[in-house]
Design a protein around this motif. Sequence first.
Motif, PDB file in Angstrom:
ATOM      1  N   SER A  23       0.865  -1.168   0.000  1.00  0.00           N
ATOM      2  CA  SER A  23       0.000   0.000   0.000  1.00  0.00           C
ATOM      3  C   SER A  23       0.906   1.224   0.000  1.00  0.00           C
ATOM      4  CB  SER A  23      -0.884   0.001   1.254  1.00  0.00           C
ATOM      5  OG  SER A  23      -0.088   0.237   2.412  1.00  0.00           O
ATOM      6  N   THR A  24       0.348   2.385  -0.262  1.00  0.00           N
ATOM      7  CA  THR A  24       1.173   3.592  -0.202  1.00  0.00           C
ATOM      8  C   THR A  24       1.663   3.842   1.222  1.00  0.00           C
ATOM      9  OG1 THR A  24      -0.797   4.984  -0.007  1.00  0.00           O
ATOM     10  CG2 THR A  24       0.132   4.705  -2.217  1.00  0.00           C
ATOM     11  N   LEU A  25       0.877   3.430   2.217  1.00  0.00           N
ATOM     12  CA  LEU A  25       1.311   3.572   3.606  1.00  0.00           C
ATOM     13  C   LEU A  25       2.508   2.661   3.883  1.00  0.00           C
ATOM     14  CD1 LEU A  25       1.189   4.551   6.496  1.00  0.00           C
ATOM     15  CD2 LEU A  25      -0.765   3.011   6.871  1.00  0.00           C
ATOM     16  N   GLU A  26       2.459   1.423   3.442  1.00  0.00           N
ATOM     17  CA  GLU A  26       3.582   0.508   3.638  1.00  0.00           C
ATOM     18  C   GLU A  26       4.820   0.992   2.885  1.00  0.00           C
ATOM     19  OE1 GLU A  26       0.675  -3.315   4.406  1.00  0.00           O
ATOM     20  OE2 GLU A  26       1.412  -2.922   2.372  1.00  0.00           O
ATOM     21  N   ALA A  27       4.623   1.560   1.701  1.00  0.00           N
ATOM     22  CA  ALA A  27       5.750   2.134   0.957  1.00  0.00           C
ATOM     23  C   ALA A  27       6.340   3.317   1.723  1.00  0.00           C
ATOM     24  CB  ALA A  27       5.295   2.566  -0.438  1.00  0.00           C
ATOM     25  N   SER A  28       5.500   4.099   2.399  1.00  0.00           N
ATOM     26  CA  SER A  28       5.993   5.219   3.219  1.00  0.00           C
ATOM     27  C   SER A  28       6.801   4.722   4.409  1.00  0.00           C
ATOM     28  CB  SER A  28       4.827   6.078   3.716  1.00  0.00           C
ATOM     29  OG  SER A  28       4.224   6.754   2.648  1.00  0.00           O
ATOM     30  N   VAL A  29       6.344   3.631   5.027  1.00  0.00           N
ATOM     31  CA  VAL A  29       7.096   3.049   6.143  1.00  0.00           C
ATOM     32  C   VAL A  29       8.467   2.588   5.647  1.00  0.00           C
ATOM     33  CG1 VAL A  29       7.188   1.156   7.829  1.00  0.00           C
ATOM     34  CG2 VAL A  29       5.038   2.379   7.448  1.00  0.00           C
ATOM     35  N   LEU A  30       8.512   1.927   4.497  1.00  0.00           N
ATOM     36  CA  LEU A  30       9.783   1.475   3.923  1.00  0.00           C
ATOM     37  C   LEU A  30      10.697   2.668   3.642  1.00  0.00           C
ATOM     38  CD1 LEU A  30      11.586  -0.793   2.768  1.00  0.00           C
ATOM     39  CD2 LEU A  30      10.385  -0.456   0.587  1.00  0.00           C
ATOM     40  N   LYS A  31      10.146   3.702   3.057  1.00  0.00           N
ATOM     41  CA  LYS A  31      10.937   4.904   2.753  1.00  0.00           C
ATOM     42  C   LYS A  31      11.520   5.494   4.035  1.00  0.00           C
ATOM     43  CE  LYS A  31      10.492   9.626   1.111  1.00  0.00           C
ATOM     44  NZ  LYS A  31       9.562  10.686   0.794  1.00  0.00           N
ATOM     45  N   LYS A  56       1.726  -9.758   6.998  1.00  0.00           N
ATOM     46  CA  LYS A  56       0.283  -9.566   6.840  1.00  0.00           C
ATOM     47  C   LYS A  56      -0.490 -10.543   7.732  1.00  0.00           C
ATOM     48  CE  LYS A  56       0.069  -7.447   2.279  1.00  0.00           C
ATOM     49  NZ  LYS A  56      -0.207  -6.126   2.759  1.00  0.00           N
ATOM     50  N   HIS A  57      -0.009 -11.790   7.785  1.00  0.00           N
ATOM     51  CA  HIS A  57      -0.640 -12.783   8.649  1.00  0.00           C
ATOM     52  C   HIS A  57      -0.682 -12.278  10.090  1.00  0.00           C
ATOM     53  CE1 HIS A  57      -1.505 -16.891  10.200  1.00  0.00           C
ATOM     54  NE2 HIS A  57      -0.933 -16.362  11.266  1.00  0.00           N
ATOM     55  N   HIS A  58       0.472 -11.840  10.584  1.00  0.00           N
ATOM     56  CA  HIS A  58       0.542 -11.429  11.989  1.00  0.00           C
ATOM     57  C   HIS A  58      -0.242 -10.139  12.252  1.00  0.00           C
ATOM     58  CE1 HIS A  58       1.805 -11.476  16.054  1.00  0.00           C
ATOM     59  NE2 HIS A  58       2.403 -10.297  15.951  1.00  0.00           N
ATOM     60  N   THR A  59      -0.180  -9.195  11.333  1.00  0.00           N
ATOM     61  CA  THR A  59      -0.927  -7.953  11.521  1.00  0.00           C
ATOM     62  C   THR A  59      -2.431  -8.222  11.521  1.00  0.00           C
ATOM     63  OG1 THR A  59       0.873  -6.755  10.427  1.00  0.00           O
ATOM     64  CG2 THR A  59      -1.188  -5.568  10.729  1.00  0.00           C
ATOM     65  N   GLN A  60      -2.896  -9.100  10.640  1.00  0.00           N
ATOM     66  CA  GLN A  60      -4.316  -9.466  10.645  1.00  0.00           C
ATOM     67  C   GLN A  60      -4.706 -10.118  11.961  1.00  0.00           C
ATOM     68  OE1 GLN A  60      -4.449 -11.841   7.068  1.00  0.00           O
ATOM     69  NE2 GLN A  60      -4.973 -10.071   5.790  1.00  0.00           N
ATOM     70  N   VAL A 160       0.793  -2.907   7.385  1.00  0.00           N
ATOM     71  CA  VAL A 160       0.104  -1.948   8.241  1.00  0.00           C
ATOM     72  C   VAL A 160      -1.390  -2.055   7.956  1.00  0.00           C
ATOM     73  CG1 VAL A 160      -0.131   0.460   8.955  1.00  0.00           C
ATOM     74  CG2 VAL A 160       2.074  -0.349   8.071  1.00  0.00           C
ATOM     75  N   ILE A 161      -2.174  -2.238   9.021  1.00  0.00           N
ATOM     76  CA  ILE A 161      -3.629  -2.275   8.894  1.00  0.00           C
ATOM     77  C   ILE A 161      -4.191  -1.267   9.888  1.00  0.00           C
ATOM     78  CG2 ILE A 161      -5.742  -3.639   9.162  1.00  0.00           C
ATOM     79  CD1 ILE A 161      -4.067  -6.141   8.491  1.00  0.00           C
ATOM     80  N   ILE A 162      -5.056  -0.400   9.398  1.00  0.00           N
ATOM     81  CA  ILE A 162      -5.697   0.586  10.275  1.00  0.00           C
ATOM     82  C   ILE A 162      -7.073   0.068  10.655  1.00  0.00           C
ATOM     83  CG2 ILE A 162      -6.604   2.931  10.460  1.00  0.00           C
ATOM     84  CD1 ILE A 162      -4.371   3.770   8.491  1.00  0.00           C
ATOM     85  N   LYS A 163      -7.304   0.015  11.963  1.00  0.00           N
ATOM     86  CA  LYS A 163      -8.619  -0.350  12.483  1.00  0.00           C
ATOM     87  C   LYS A 163      -9.010   0.721  13.488  1.00  0.00           C
ATOM     88  CE  LYS A 163     -11.286  -3.797  14.976  1.00  0.00           C
ATOM     89  NZ  LYS A 163     -11.213  -5.017  15.804  1.00  0.00           N
ATOM     90  N   GLY A 164     -10.117   1.379  13.208  1.00  0.00           N
ATOM     91  CA  GLY A 164     -10.507   2.501  14.055  1.00  0.00           C
ATOM     92  C   GLY A 164      -9.454   3.584  13.962  1.00  0.00           C
ATOM     93  N   ILE A 166      -6.354   3.211  15.196  1.00  0.00           N
ATOM     94  CA  ILE A 166      -5.055   2.588  15.447  1.00  0.00           C
ATOM     95  C   ILE A 166      -4.493   1.970  14.164  1.00  0.00           C
ATOM     96  CG2 ILE A 166      -3.832   0.792  16.765  1.00  0.00           C
ATOM     97  CD1 ILE A 166      -4.891   3.080  18.488  1.00  0.00           C
ATOM     98  N   ALA A 167      -3.204   2.198  13.932  1.00  0.00           N
ATOM     99  CA  ALA A 167      -2.466   1.543  12.854  1.00  0.00           C
ATOM    100  C   ALA A 167      -1.642   0.426  13.479  1.00  0.00           C
ATOM    101  CB  ALA A 167      -1.563   2.532  12.140  1.00  0.00           C
ATOM    102  N   TYR A 168      -1.993  -0.805  13.169  1.00  0.00           N
ATOM    103  CA  TYR A 168      -1.251  -1.974  13.625  1.00  0.00           C
ATOM    104  C   TYR A 168      -0.163  -2.251  12.588  1.00  0.00           C
ATOM    105  CZ  TYR A 168      -5.189  -2.973  16.760  1.00  0.00           C
ATOM    106  OH  TYR A 168      -6.160  -2.901  17.736  1.00  0.00           O
ATOM    107  N   THR A 169       1.060  -2.451  13.044  1.00  0.00           N
ATOM    108  CA  THR A 169       2.184  -2.610  12.120  1.00  0.00           C
ATOM    109  C   THR A 169       3.047  -3.801  12.506  1.00  0.00           C
ATOM    110  OG1 THR A 169       2.282  -0.211  11.843  1.00  0.00           O
ATOM    111  CG2 THR A 169       4.205  -1.458  11.123  1.00  0.00           C
ATOM    112  N   THR A 170       3.471  -4.571  11.511  1.00  0.00           N
ATOM    113  CA  THR A 170       4.458  -5.621  11.694  1.00  0.00           C
ATOM    114  C   THR A 170       5.530  -5.452  10.620  1.00  0.00           C
ATOM    115  OG1 THR A 170       2.733  -7.164  12.441  1.00  0.00           O
ATOM    116  CG2 THR A 170       4.869  -8.118  11.850  1.00  0.00           C
TER     117      THR A 170
END
Length: 176
Positions: A23-31, A56-60, A160-164, A166-170
């Motif tokens: 995702s663009t968010l994951e690309a931003s984290v990498l950057k 992705k498995h763990h973040t889910q 990274v998955i956003i729920k509510g 909160i951004a959960y990240t692994t």
Amino acid sequence: MKNKILLAIAILLSISAQVLGQSTLEASVLKELNIYRKSKGLQPVVYSSEITKATKHHTQWMVSANMCTHYETSDVPGIKTLKSPTDRGNYYGLLKNVSSYEEICSQVKAFSGNFFTASKKSDAVLGKDIIIIFSESPEHNKSLLTVVSPDTVVSVGISVIIKGEIAYTTIYFIEK
């Protein structure tokens, strides 16, 4: 002409993130991770779609279990329980012939403002916030700066998955 070049660059960056499955968010984290590593005199890490399957498995699992931990301590319907980072690495076939591996995870506020004016942070800001949170923890910071020797390549998976709010990240690091 300048606008056409800028548009072409933006399209290529967008396509490359989508092709890699980021995702663009994951690309931003990498950057931001690579900017941070460069500031410490280290080589950049390389994104891996294969490693990202484990993240992705763990973040889910974290989102579904509503907790942030490295250990999947409870069963979540629809998600195979892989109790530890080692279990996830083995399940996804990542730990063959590696010199080291690390997994880090966190929760970060995905919104800024107050109750009346809260808005989602941009992907660039949230990506930077995620790396800052990790860098402020001595154990997580050690993982951000992982390197066994200057000649090895460090590959990462990022989810990274956003729920509510909160951004959960692994992030899972593998060095070969």
